[in-house]
Design an enzyme around this catalytic site. Structure first.
Site, PDB file in Angstrom:
ATOM      1  N   SER A  61      -9.208  52.009 -42.927  1.00 56.45           N
ATOM      2  CA  SER A  61      -7.757  52.127 -42.735  1.00 56.45           C
ATOM      3  C   SER A  61      -7.267  53.498 -43.175  1.00 56.45           C
ATOM      4  CB  SER A  61      -7.020  51.068 -43.555  1.00 56.45           C
ATOM      5  OG  SER A  61      -7.449  49.776 -43.208  1.00 56.45           O
TER       6      SER A  61
HETATM    7  N1  SAH Z   1     -11.085  47.970 -46.296  1.00 55.86           N
HETATM    8  C1  SAH Z   1     -12.057  48.521 -45.392  1.00 55.86           C
HETATM    9  C2  SAH Z   1     -11.596  48.430 -43.959  1.00 55.86           C
HETATM   10  C3  SAH Z   1     -12.439  47.496 -43.241  1.00 55.86           C
HETATM   11  S1  SAH Z   1     -12.088  47.206 -41.528  1.00 55.86           S
HETATM   12  C4  SAH Z   1     -12.420  49.915 -45.786  1.00 55.86           C
HETATM   13  O1  SAH Z   1     -11.841  50.444 -46.732  1.00 55.86           O
HETATM   14  O2  SAH Z   1     -13.310  50.460 -45.152  1.00 55.86           O
HETATM   15  C5  SAH Z   1     -12.177  45.453 -41.497  1.00 55.86           C
HETATM   16  C6  SAH Z   1     -13.461  44.842 -41.951  1.00 55.86           C
HETATM   17  O3  SAH Z   1     -13.323  43.419 -41.892  1.00 55.86           O
HETATM   18  C7  SAH Z   1     -14.678  45.187 -41.084  1.00 55.86           C
HETATM   19  O4  SAH Z   1     -15.687  45.723 -41.887  1.00 55.86           O
HETATM   20  C8  SAH Z   1     -15.087  43.824 -40.489  1.00 55.86           C
HETATM   21  O5  SAH Z   1     -16.480  43.712 -40.293  1.00 55.86           O
HETATM   22  C9  SAH Z   1     -14.576  42.874 -41.536  1.00 55.86           C
HETATM   23  N2  SAH Z   1     -14.397  41.498 -41.055  1.00 55.86           N
HETATM   24  C10 SAH Z   1     -14.021  41.062 -39.836  1.00 55.86           C
HETATM   25  N3  SAH Z   1     -13.973  39.732 -39.779  1.00 55.86           N
HETATM   26  C11 SAH Z   1     -14.328  39.278 -41.009  1.00 55.86           C
HETATM   27  C12 SAH Z   1     -14.501  37.975 -41.579  1.00 55.86           C
HETATM   28  N4  SAH Z   1     -14.275  36.859 -40.878  1.00 55.86           N
HETATM   29  N5  SAH Z   1     -14.885  37.911 -42.881  1.00 55.86           N
HETATM   30  C13 SAH Z   1     -15.125  39.024 -43.619  1.00 55.86           C
HETATM   31  N6  SAH Z   1     -14.993  40.280 -43.109  1.00 55.86           N
HETATM   32  C14 SAH Z   1     -14.604  40.401 -41.832  1.00 55.86           C
END
Ligand code: SAH
Length: 207
Positions: A61
Protein backbone atom coordinates in the site's frame (compact mmCIF):
# COMPACT_ATOMS: atom_id res chain seq x y z
CA UNK A 1 22.36 4.06 1.16
CA UNK A 2 20.37 4.64 4.33
CA UNK A 3 17.54 6.60 2.65
CA UNK A 4 17.14 8.65 5.83
CA UNK A 5 16.55 11.89 3.91
CA UNK A 6 13.98 10.18 1.71
CA UNK A 7 12.11 9.05 4.81
CA UNK A 8 12.26 12.54 6.33
CA UNK A 9 10.74 13.99 3.18
CA UNK A 10 8.01 11.35 3.18
CA UNK A 11 7.15 12.11 6.81
CA UNK A 12 6.96 15.82 5.92
CA UNK A 13 4.51 15.07 3.12
CA UNK A 14 2.38 12.93 5.42
CA UNK A 15 2.36 15.41 8.27
CA UNK A 16 1.23 18.20 5.94
CA UNK A 17 -1.85 16.15 5.04
CA UNK A 18 -4.29 16.42 7.93
CA UNK A 19 -5.18 12.72 7.84
CA UNK A 20 -2.48 11.35 10.15
CA UNK A 21 -2.79 12.59 13.71
CA UNK A 22 -0.52 10.46 15.88
CA UNK A 23 3.14 11.37 16.24
CA UNK A 24 3.93 7.70 16.95
CA UNK A 25 2.72 6.78 13.45
CA UNK A 26 4.80 9.43 11.71
CA UNK A 27 7.79 8.38 13.78
CA UNK A 28 7.30 4.76 12.73
CA UNK A 29 7.04 5.72 9.03
CA UNK A 30 10.22 7.75 9.53
CA UNK A 31 11.99 4.70 10.91
CA UNK A 32 10.96 1.63 8.87
CA UNK A 33 13.28 1.10 5.85
CA UNK A 34 10.60 0.76 3.15
CA UNK A 35 13.28 0.18 0.51
CA UNK A 36 14.02 -3.16 2.19
CA UNK A 37 10.45 -4.28 1.54
CA UNK A 38 10.12 -3.54 -2.19
CA UNK A 39 11.60 -5.53 -5.09
CA UNK A 40 15.17 -4.56 -6.05
CA UNK A 41 14.05 -2.77 -9.20
CA UNK A 42 11.69 -0.55 -7.16
CA UNK A 43 14.02 0.80 -4.48
CA UNK A 44 14.26 4.20 -6.22
CA UNK A 45 10.48 4.56 -5.80
CA UNK A 46 10.37 3.18 -2.25
CA UNK A 47 9.76 6.56 -0.60
CA UNK A 48 7.29 7.97 -3.09
CA UNK A 49 3.80 8.07 -1.64
CA UNK A 50 2.31 5.42 -3.89
CA UNK A 51 1.58 1.70 -3.95
CA UNK A 52 4.21 -0.60 -5.50
CA UNK A 53 4.08 -4.14 -6.92
CA UNK A 54 5.57 -6.82 -4.67
CA UNK A 55 5.01 -9.85 -6.94
CA UNK A 56 2.29 -12.52 -6.99
CA UNK A 57 -0.11 -9.87 -8.31
CA UNK A 58 -0.03 -8.10 -4.94
CA UNK A 59 0.95 -4.58 -3.93
CA UNK A 60 2.42 -2.80 -0.94
CA UNK A 61 0.00 0.00 0.00
CA UNK A 62 0.98 3.65 -0.40
CA UNK A 63 2.64 5.03 2.74
CA UNK A 64 -0.24 7.46 3.42
CA UNK A 65 -2.69 4.53 3.48
CA UNK A 66 -0.47 2.54 5.86
CA UNK A 67 -0.19 5.66 8.03
CA UNK A 68 -3.94 6.40 8.03
CA UNK A 69 -4.88 2.81 8.86
CA UNK A 70 -2.30 2.59 11.63
CA UNK A 71 -3.44 5.96 12.98
CA UNK A 72 -7.05 4.75 13.20
CA UNK A 73 -5.97 1.65 15.17
CA UNK A 74 -5.19 4.09 18.03
CA UNK A 75 -2.37 1.87 19.27
CA UNK A 76 -0.82 1.85 22.74
CA UNK A 77 2.51 0.09 23.33
CA UNK A 78 0.89 -2.82 25.20
CA UNK A 79 -1.72 -3.54 22.49
CA UNK A 80 -1.92 -6.96 20.86
CA UNK A 81 -2.36 -6.61 17.12
CA UNK A 82 -3.58 -8.95 14.35
CA UNK A 83 -2.87 -8.22 10.70
CA UNK A 84 -4.65 -9.99 7.84
CA UNK A 85 -2.57 -9.79 4.63
CA UNK A 86 1.15 -9.64 5.42
CA UNK A 87 2.26 -8.96 1.85
CA UNK A 88 5.88 -7.88 2.04
CA UNK A 89 5.58 -7.14 5.77
CA UNK A 90 5.97 -3.35 5.59
CA UNK A 91 2.73 -2.46 7.37
CA UNK A 92 3.44 -5.03 10.10
CA UNK A 93 6.87 -3.45 10.62
CA UNK A 94 5.27 -0.01 11.03
CA UNK A 95 2.93 -1.44 13.67
CA UNK A 96 5.82 -3.29 15.35
CA UNK A 97 7.61 0.07 15.76
CA UNK A 98 4.69 1.27 17.88
CA UNK A 99 3.76 -1.73 20.04
CA UNK A 100 6.00 -3.61 22.47
CA UNK A 101 4.22 -6.94 21.95
CA UNK A 102 4.70 -9.39 19.05
CA UNK A 103 2.54 -8.58 16.01
CA UNK A 104 0.59 -11.54 14.54
CA UNK A 105 0.01 -11.61 10.80
CA UNK A 106 -1.84 -14.03 8.51
CA UNK A 107 -0.92 -14.27 4.81
CA UNK A 108 -2.77 -16.38 2.24
CA UNK A 109 0.14 -16.89 -0.13
CA UNK A 110 2.83 -19.18 1.32
CA UNK A 111 5.76 -17.67 -0.65
CA UNK A 112 4.86 -14.15 0.49
CA UNK A 113 4.46 -15.32 4.09
CA UNK A 114 7.86 -17.00 4.07
CA UNK A 115 9.76 -14.16 2.47
CA UNK A 116 8.06 -11.59 4.72
CA UNK A 117 8.95 -13.61 7.82
CA UNK A 118 12.58 -13.84 6.73
CA UNK A 119 12.77 -10.13 5.96
CA UNK A 120 11.12 -9.11 9.24
CA UNK A 121 13.45 -11.41 11.20
CA UNK A 122 16.50 -10.03 9.41
CA UNK A 123 15.43 -6.45 10.17
CA UNK A 124 14.72 -7.34 13.80
CA UNK A 125 10.94 -6.86 13.85
CA UNK A 126 8.93 -8.91 16.34
CA UNK A 127 6.29 -10.13 13.88
CA UNK A 128 5.04 -13.72 13.61
CA UNK A 129 3.65 -14.64 10.20
CA UNK A 130 1.51 -17.67 9.44
CA UNK A 131 0.15 -18.94 6.14
CA UNK A 132 -3.62 -19.22 6.18
CA UNK A 133 -6.95 -17.69 5.30
CA UNK A 134 -7.29 -14.48 7.26
CA UNK A 135 -11.06 -14.80 7.25
CA UNK A 136 -10.56 -17.18 10.17
CA UNK A 137 -8.40 -14.67 12.05
CA UNK A 138 -5.79 -16.33 14.28
CA UNK A 139 -7.61 -17.66 17.35
CA UNK A 140 -4.49 -18.95 19.18
CA UNK A 141 -3.26 -15.45 20.03
CA UNK A 142 -6.64 -13.78 20.65
CA UNK A 143 -7.96 -11.54 22.08
CA UNK A 144 -6.57 -8.62 20.08
CA UNK A 145 -6.79 -4.95 20.97
CA UNK A 146 -6.53 -4.05 17.30
CA UNK A 147 -6.94 -5.87 14.00
CA UNK A 148 -6.70 -4.72 10.39
CA UNK A 149 -7.09 -6.12 6.92
CA UNK A 150 -4.89 -5.09 3.99
CA UNK A 151 -7.15 -6.76 1.41
CA UNK A 152 -10.73 -5.83 0.63
CA UNK A 153 -13.55 -7.92 2.01
CA UNK A 154 -17.29 -7.80 1.21
CA UNK A 155 -17.99 -7.88 4.98
CA UNK A 156 -15.87 -7.77 8.13
CA UNK A 157 -15.11 -11.45 8.90
CA UNK A 158 -17.04 -12.65 11.99
CA UNK A 159 -14.13 -14.68 13.46
CA UNK A 160 -11.91 -11.60 13.45
CA UNK A 161 -14.62 -9.59 15.23
CA UNK A 162 -14.99 -12.41 17.76
CA UNK A 163 -11.24 -12.40 18.41
CA UNK A 164 -11.28 -8.69 19.28
CA UNK A 165 -11.19 -7.67 22.94
CA UNK A 166 -13.88 -5.34 24.26
CA UNK A 167 -12.80 -1.86 23.23
CA UNK A 168 -10.74 -3.38 20.43
CA UNK A 169 -10.53 -1.61 17.08
CA UNK A 170 -10.76 -3.03 13.59
CA UNK A 171 -9.81 -1.21 10.39
CA UNK A 172 -10.52 -2.68 6.96
CA UNK A 173 -11.36 -1.88 3.35
CA UNK A 174 -14.91 -3.15 2.91
CA UNK A 175 -16.83 -3.47 -0.33
CA UNK A 176 -16.66 -5.16 -3.68
CA UNK A 177 -16.90 -2.67 -6.53
CA UNK A 178 -16.50 0.43 -4.38
CA UNK A 179 -14.60 0.01 -1.15
CA UNK A 180 -14.69 2.18 1.93
CA UNK A 181 -12.30 2.17 4.83
CA UNK A 182 -14.28 0.99 7.86
CA UNK A 183 -13.10 1.89 11.34
CA UNK A 184 -14.99 0.06 14.09
CA UNK A 185 -14.80 -0.49 17.83
CA UNK A 186 -16.11 -3.48 19.75
CA UNK A 187 -18.56 -2.65 22.52
CA UNK A 188 -19.07 -4.54 25.79
CA UNK A 189 -22.14 -6.30 24.33
CA UNK A 190 -20.08 -7.60 21.41
CA UNK A 191 -21.56 -5.24 18.82
CA UNK A 192 -19.48 -2.92 16.65
CA UNK A 193 -19.72 0.84 16.46
CA UNK A 194 -18.65 1.68 12.92
CA UNK A 195 -17.70 4.70 10.93
CA UNK A 196 -16.39 5.09 7.42
CA UNK A 197 -13.21 6.93 6.57
CA UNK A 198 -13.26 7.54 2.85
CA UNK A 199 -13.11 5.52 -0.36
CA UNK A 200 -10.10 3.26 -0.88
CA UNK A 201 -8.79 0.73 -3.37
CA UNK A 202 -7.26 -2.55 -2.17
CA UNK A 203 -6.67 -5.95 -3.75
CA UNK A 204 -9.59 -8.27 -3.00
CA UNK A 205 -9.31 -10.90 -0.31
CA UNK A 206 -8.59 -14.33 -1.77
CA UNK A 207 -9.78 -17.79 -0.87
N1 SAH B 1 0.26 -4.79 4.25
C1 SAH B 1 0.89 -5.32 3.07
C2 SAH B 1 0.03 -5.15 1.85
C3 SAH B 1 -0.42 -6.44 1.38
S1 SAH B 1 -1.46 -6.50 -0.04
C4 SAH B 1 2.26 -4.74 2.89
O1 SAH B 1 2.65 -3.87 3.67
O2 SAH B 1 2.94 -5.19 1.98
C5 SAH B 1 -2.69 -7.62 0.53
C6 SAH B 1 -2.21 -8.97 0.97
O3 SAH B 1 -3.34 -9.71 1.43
C7 SAH B 1 -1.57 -9.81 -0.14
O4 SAH B 1 -0.29 -10.22 0.27
C8 SAH B 1 -2.53 -11.01 -0.27
O5 SAH B 1 -1.87 -12.21 -0.62
C9 SAH B 1 -3.13 -11.07 1.11
N2 SAH B 1 -4.41 -11.79 1.17
C10 SAH B 1 -5.39 -11.87 0.25
N3 SAH B 1 -6.40 -12.63 0.68
C11 SAH B 1 -6.07 -13.07 1.92
C12 SAH B 1 -6.70 -13.93 2.88
N4 SAH B 1 -7.89 -14.48 2.65
N5 SAH B 1 -6.04 -14.15 4.04
C13 SAH B 1 -4.82 -13.60 4.30
N6 SAH B 1 -4.18 -12.80 3.41
C14 SAH B 1 -4.79 -12.54 2.24
Amino acid sequence: MSHENDRERLVEVLSRSDRVHRASVLEAIGTVPRHEFVPDNQTQQAYHDRPLPIGHGQTISAPHMVAIMTDRLALSPEDRVLEIGTGCGYHAAVVAEIVDTPVYSVEYQAELAESAQQRLDRLGYDVTVTTGDGRDGWPEHAPYDAAYLTCATPELPDPVIEQLATGGRIVAPVGTRRQQLIVAEKEADGSLTRRTDGYVQFVPMRG
